[in-house]
Design a protein around this motif. Structure first.
Motif, PDB file in Angstrom:
ATOM      1  N   SER A  37     -10.874  -1.942   1.980  1.00 38.17           N
ATOM      2  CA  SER A  37     -11.117  -3.156   1.179  1.00 38.17           C
ATOM      3  C   SER A  37      -9.804  -3.779   0.755  1.00 38.17           C
ATOM      4  O   SER A  37      -9.623  -5.000   0.834  1.00 38.17           O
ATOM      5  CB  SER A  37     -11.964  -2.809  -0.046  1.00 38.17           C
ATOM      6  OG  SER A  37     -13.221  -2.291   0.327  1.00 38.17           O
ATOM      7  N   LEU A  38      -8.888  -2.939   0.313  1.00 38.82           N
ATOM      8  CA  LEU A  38      -7.573  -3.425  -0.109  1.00 38.82           C
ATOM      9  C   LEU A  38      -6.877  -4.160   1.039  1.00 38.82           C
ATOM     10  O   LEU A  38      -6.396  -5.287   0.877  1.00 38.82           O
ATOM     11  CB  LEU A  38      -6.731  -2.231  -0.574  1.00 38.82           C
ATOM     12  CG  LEU A  38      -5.350  -2.474  -1.192  1.00 38.82           C
ATOM     13  CD1 LEU A  38      -4.941  -1.249  -1.996  1.00 38.82           C
ATOM     14  CD2 LEU A  38      -4.265  -2.732  -0.137  1.00 38.82           C
ATOM     15  N   LEU A  41      -8.747  -7.485   2.248  1.00 37.74           N
ATOM     16  CA  LEU A  41      -8.543  -8.574   1.296  1.00 37.74           C
ATOM     17  C   LEU A  41      -7.102  -9.086   1.356  1.00 37.74           C
ATOM     18  O   LEU A  41      -6.855 -10.296   1.266  1.00 37.74           O
ATOM     19  CB  LEU A  41      -8.872  -8.098  -0.110  1.00 37.74           C
ATOM     20  CG  LEU A  41     -10.359  -7.891  -0.430  1.00 37.74           C
ATOM     21  CD1 LEU A  41     -10.519  -7.214  -1.787  1.00 37.74           C
ATOM     22  CD2 LEU A  41     -11.106  -9.219  -0.416  1.00 37.74           C
ATOM     23  N   LEU A  42      -6.162  -8.161   1.513  1.00 37.82           N
ATOM     24  CA  LEU A  42      -4.761  -8.562   1.622  1.00 37.82           C
ATOM     25  C   LEU A  42      -4.539  -9.405   2.874  1.00 37.82           C
ATOM     26  O   LEU A  42      -3.885 -10.466   2.827  1.00 37.82           O
ATOM     27  CB  LEU A  42      -3.868  -7.327   1.640  1.00 37.82           C
ATOM     28  CG  LEU A  42      -2.356  -7.569   1.786  1.00 37.82           C
ATOM     29  CD1 LEU A  42      -1.842  -8.375   0.589  1.00 37.82           C
ATOM     30  CD2 LEU A  42      -1.615  -6.247   1.914  1.00 37.82           C
ATOM     31  N   SER A 249      -7.374  -8.111  -3.906  1.00 35.04           N
ATOM     32  CA  SER A 249      -6.711  -7.017  -3.206  1.00 35.04           C
ATOM     33  C   SER A 249      -5.892  -6.170  -4.177  1.00 35.04           C
ATOM     34  O   SER A 249      -5.917  -4.928  -4.113  1.00 35.04           O
ATOM     35  CB  SER A 249      -5.807  -7.581  -2.101  1.00 35.04           C
ATOM     36  OG  SER A 249      -5.040  -6.563  -1.507  1.00 35.04           O
ATOM     37  N   THR A 252      -8.285  -4.098  -6.276  1.00 38.32           N
ATOM     38  CA  THR A 252      -8.831  -3.006  -5.483  1.00 38.32           C
ATOM     39  C   THR A 252      -7.786  -1.919  -5.270  1.00 38.32           C
ATOM     40  O   THR A 252      -8.098  -0.719  -5.286  1.00 38.32           O
ATOM     41  CB  THR A 252      -9.311  -3.542  -4.120  1.00 38.32           C
ATOM     42  OG1 THR A 252     -10.252  -4.590  -4.332  1.00 38.32           O
ATOM     43  CG2 THR A 252      -9.964  -2.445  -3.307  1.00 38.32           C
TER      44      THR A 252
END
Length: 956
Positions: A37-38, A41-42, A249, A252
């Motif tokens: 997820s991190l 999103l980044l 991000s 998260t």
């Protein structure tokens, strides 16, 4: 002709969403959810920021673009109020929380409710109907002027309906409700897998989490809309969107760091060849797709409302699902044609009303009128198809044809395996089946040896060729180095053959000494004809060598080229063969350091398994996320309906990615570290993913005792007893392991569980049809005795596991008695470490083995499904139908009485039991083990010889 900017944006939004929804299941991201997820999103945030520099290519580059997005734009009065200062941080928090809810639901996915996602349009609609949001109301329906004397009552009614359709809140509500309910019905039609939700699991909590996630989806959509709608230009919108994604991000990442800080875990594994590059690729691709979806969705909804886009996505997802279910009408996967047809009608009609109510003049790049015309055609076609296929019956039971075809194929196989009736023909057959290579030295001795022992197979040893061929692509000195290297590994016994003498290094007092002594005794029968060699023998049930496909394929390709030019006459001389090999003994060598030992996680094992498959196969990603639903694409290639038709293909896992989460072997950390180099290890059993060399090797367990009863005197029931002993069990193993799933299915199915079963139709017993029946009722009607004799698989501190074991996994009498062979039908199934220990004894007992396995042993290629045993898919989707065919059903279902009765095919079961017993006594004797082992060691002795391309048996 170029697409309008609005249509292109809509197409990008829908395409990126559907791609993410359908591809995520096969991506590595699900294995590390928070880290993924991190990174996604980044990536999406950086992509959105980079896209802002190219905003002049997009509509609204210098200001608002009402005209560009006219068909998705509603009244300006419908635009949201200006966002508050707290909206942006609130939006970021909602995104982080939504991802956490998604991760939590996937942990208990089997407890989740399918189809909830289809209700998102209702959430958005609820916001749209809040006071102050819009100007629509039933009182606002405009009436036409009736003064025109040419107007008829039909014109008046038509105008009134048109006004209602385009302007009324009621039409919007009706269209959204119909679309949502149709998509929901379509989602619920899919067959559930046997991965179960325990009575101790929090299924109500999972439902609450799903509902909360759905509400958060609506909140996120509205907040993004309100945030971006009042941003002046496309460039500023992209920068705002980038800020949202990057902030999410960061949040998260903080959550991920906190989780790792307070929940330290063991390292995943030692350093191994994994799927790191594939994981990075998935992160980049999904991040880009995520950013495309957000950018295009933001451009579409800023001047209108999120509802039209959400409705289009729901419509397309539901329509594709409904069409797929329609195509399956009449098959075992869809026995509810009317529900399927009703869901399709609701989706099509509901979206038609929805399109008018939202003033959608075009859907993607198609005009609204044309889309509705296509939907009418779909409804009419589906209606005709439903009538034709809805009441479909089968003229014959599929097992009748399968058993007949198996008899024909068995005869062909036997002819193919025993072509040779003389040594010259045997030599010619060997060359044709082994890339024109000459047989190994002393092939004539082996041929005489096999004939004297009445071996039913003289020419067919495909397993030996498959196991040995990759080593032809490796230099003999490298193979010998590998033998010394592997000899230092735990669980490996070294057998040395030197000048006809066979020795081993297993010490006295070892429980495995009896196994190795028995192997040595077999080799000593023909040891004088073997070249000097060393054999690393794996004494564990679990195979050891899991070399990547790229390596095995490279060595195999090189091995096929070896010896093709050596077709001149050569003289076979055994003494020269022996003299050419003088490798160091594995019992005394200390120069090679043992390979590093470390914990190997389940995820590492899955990635290793994935690397053994060719690129492009579904297993290659190492991921199968949706364990809640049955995977038709995984089972259909080897099946006809519910029944297995291709047994070897069912054991090949590269197209069956779901098996990584449905078989205990792939859900348990291996006791010994797997080896990813192609090293020579001789093992008792393996799956197709492993590169071990199969040999006949006895077991230390006592075999099942046959009580000598005739088949007619045995009890008519399916019997299975399992014993599980492991240090601890993961959450998914307790609910998805093949043994756990079987026991739950047979003993603890819930009242909501349904099973598809093939039974005779009421009015014609010679015809058959699939029906969906209560699993609990079926279990009561079919004779089954299934359970664990021993279940000890929980850690001392794992109270949840202990409670689950007590409630779900019943115990029964020990199968090491006369109990098992006293039954006509006995299920034999893999353990967590390897194949069933009792399969051969059950085969010889005169009972019918119902065999479920992904493992192979030296004799596996000699056995024919539906001739010597009844094959069962480890997903168990056909277990009830198969047992009903052989054992019959004497009572009805759901009060139907005799209408659901089925006559038992006892004679066919008796025939299979007799054929299996006769064939085991003819082809899987100790003499056959010696014949197989003799030929294997002749081949191996040549492979490790430095002059292997210059030696071989040539007729003179």
């Amino acid at each position: 002709m170029a697409l309008p900017s609005e249509s292109l944006a809509a197409l990008c939004a829908v395409a990126s969403f559907l791609w993410l929804a359908n591809s995520l299941e096969g991506h590595q991201l699900i294995e590390q959810p928070r880290l993924s997820s991190l990174l996604v999103l980044l990536t999406a945030g950086v992509s959105s920021y980079a896209a802002s520099f190219f905003a002049f290519w997009l509509p609204g580059a210098n200001g608002r673009y009402d005209d560009d997005l006219g068909s998705l734009r509603t009244s300006r009065a419908n635009l949201p109020k200006k966002p508050r200062k707290y909206h942006l941080p609130g939006l970021v928090i909602c995104i982080i929380l939504r991802l956490e809810l998604f991760h939590r639901v996937t942990v208990d996915l089997a407890c989740s409710t399918p189809g909830i996602e289809a209700c998102l349009p209702l959430v958005i609609l609820f916001y749209e109907l809040l006071p102050g949001r819009g100007t629509r109301s039933d009182s606002d329906v405009q009436e036409k002027n009736d003064d025109d004397p040419g107007r008829t009552i039909y014109d008046v009614l038509g105008d009134a309906f048109s006004n209602w359709l385009n302007e009324s809140q009621t039409s919007l509500i009706v269209g959204t409700l119909a679309l949502t309910y149709g998509a929901y019905l379509s989602s619920k039609q899919s067959i559930r897998s046997t991965f179960f939700c325990s009575s101790l699991d929090s299924n109500y909590l999972v439902f609450a989490l799903q509902t909360t996630g759905l509400l958060l989806d609506g909140v996120i959509a509205v907040l993004i809309w309100r945030t971006l709608a009042w941003t002046r230009t496309t460039k500023s919108r992209l920068k705002t969107l980038s800020t949202i994604l990057l902030a999410s991000s960061l949040g998260t990442g903080l959550l991920y760091w906190s989780f790792r800080l307070f929940h330290r875990s063991r390292p995943m594994s030692y350093h191994f060849r994994g799927l790191d590059s594939l994981y990075a690729f998935d992160v980049v691709v999904d991040g880009l797709a995520f950013s495309i979806f957000f950018i295009s969705a933001g451009l579409l909804t800023t001047e209108g409302s999120p509802l039209p886009l959400v409705g289009i996505v729901t419509f397309l997802s539901g329509l594709l699902s409904a069409l797929q279910e329609t195509s399956l009408m009449g098959s075992w996967e869809n026995v509810s044609p009317y529900t399927t047809h009703w869901s399709l009608v609701l989706i099509c009609t509901g979206f038609s009303v929805f399109a008018y109510a939202n003033n959608l003049r075009s859907i993607l790049f198609l005009r609204r009128a044309f889309v509705i015309f296509l939907l009418v055609i779909i409804i009419v076609s589906a209606t005709i198809f439903s009538v034709a296929r809805g009441g479909r019956v089968l003229n014959d039971h599929p097992l009748q044809r399968l058993i007949y075809d198996a008899r024909v194929e068995s005869g062909r196989w036997l002819v193919h395996a025993t072509v040779s009736d003389s040594l010259p023909i045997a030599v010619q057959e060997y060359k044709e089946r082994h890339n024109k290579r000459d047989p190994p030295s002393n092939f004539d001795v082996w041929y005489k040896f096999a004939k004297e022992r009445n071996s039913p197979t003289i020419d067919h040893f495909a397993q030996i060729e498959t196991d040995i061929l990759p080593f032809w692509g490796i230099a003999p000195d490298k193979i010998r180095e590998g033998i010394n290297h592997i000899g230092a590994e735990p669980g490996i016994a070294m057998i040395r053959i030197h000048k006809g003498t066979v020795t081993h290094n297993v010490p006295h007092g070892s429980p495995q000494k009896v196994v190795v002594d028995d192997l040595v005794n077999m080799i000593e029968v023909f040891a004088e004809y073997l070249a000097d060699m060393e054999m690393p023998v794996n004494l564990n049930d679990q195979p050891r060598v899991i070399a990547p496909w790229d390596d095995v394929q490279r060595f195999t390709t090189a091995g096929k080229r070896k010896g093709l030019g050596k077709l001149l006459s050569r003289r076979s001389d055994l003494s020269e063969d022996k003299a050419s090999f003088e490798g160091p003994s594995g019992t005394t060598d200390t120069g090679s350091a043992p390979l590093p030992k470390s914990f190997t996680s389940v995820r590492a094992l899955r990635e290793m398994t994935a690397l053994t498959c060719p690129p492009g196969t579904t297993m290659r990603s190492g991921v199968h996320w949706d364990i809640r639903d049955f995977c038709p694409a995984c089972a259909n290639p080897q099946s006809q309906g519910q029944f297995l038709t291709n047994w070897p293909l069912s054991q090949y896992l590269c197209h069956q990615s779901d098996m990584l989460r449905l078989h205990g072997f792939h859900m348990t950390s291996p006791k010994l570290r797997p080896i990813q180099e192609l090293l020579p290890v001789f093992s008792r059993s393996k799956t197709d993913s492993y590169s071990d060399i199969l040999i006949p090797l006895r077991r230390t367990e006592e075999p099942v005792k046959d009580d000598g009863r005739a088949f007619a005197m045995k009890r008519t029931r399916l019997f299975w007893r399992g014993s599980v002993r492991r240090a601890d069990s993961s959450h998914e193993l307790l609910r998805g392991g093949h043994q756990e799933r079987l026991v739950h299915l047979a003993n603890h199915a819930s009242s909501k569980d349904k099973t598809t079963v093939l039974l005779p139709v009421a009015k014609n017993r010679d015809k058959f049809a699939y029906i969906r029946a209560s699993t609990v009722e079926l279990n009561g009607l079919l004779p089954m005795d299934i359970g664990f004799s021993d279940y000890n698989a929980c850690g001392d501190e794992d109270k949840t596991c202990q409670a689950l074991a007590r409630s779900e996994f019943i115990t029964g009498e020990d199968p090491k008695t006369v109990t098992a062979p006293a039954n006509k039908y006995i299920l034999t199934m893999d353990t967590d470490a390897g194949p069933s220990h009792d399969f051969l004894e059950i085969l010889r007992s005169g009972s019918v083995p119902f065999h479920a396995s992904v493992f192979k042993e030296w004799y596996s290629e000699r056995l024919m499904p539906w001739i010597h045993f009844v094959p069962i898919d480890l997903r168990f989707q056909g277990l009830h139908s198969t047992l009903a065919y052989f054992a019959g059903i004497k009572k009805g279902l759901d009060g139907e009485g005799e209408d659901m009765e089925m006559e038992a095919k006892t004679e066919e079961g008796k025939w299979i039991s007799e054929e299996g017993k006769k064939w085991a006594e003819k082809a899987i004797r100790r003499e056959d083990m010696e014949v197989y082992l003799f030929r294997l060691l002749l081949e191996w002795g040549r492979v490790v010889d430095d002059r292997r391309e210059d030696i071989g048996f040539v007729l003179t």
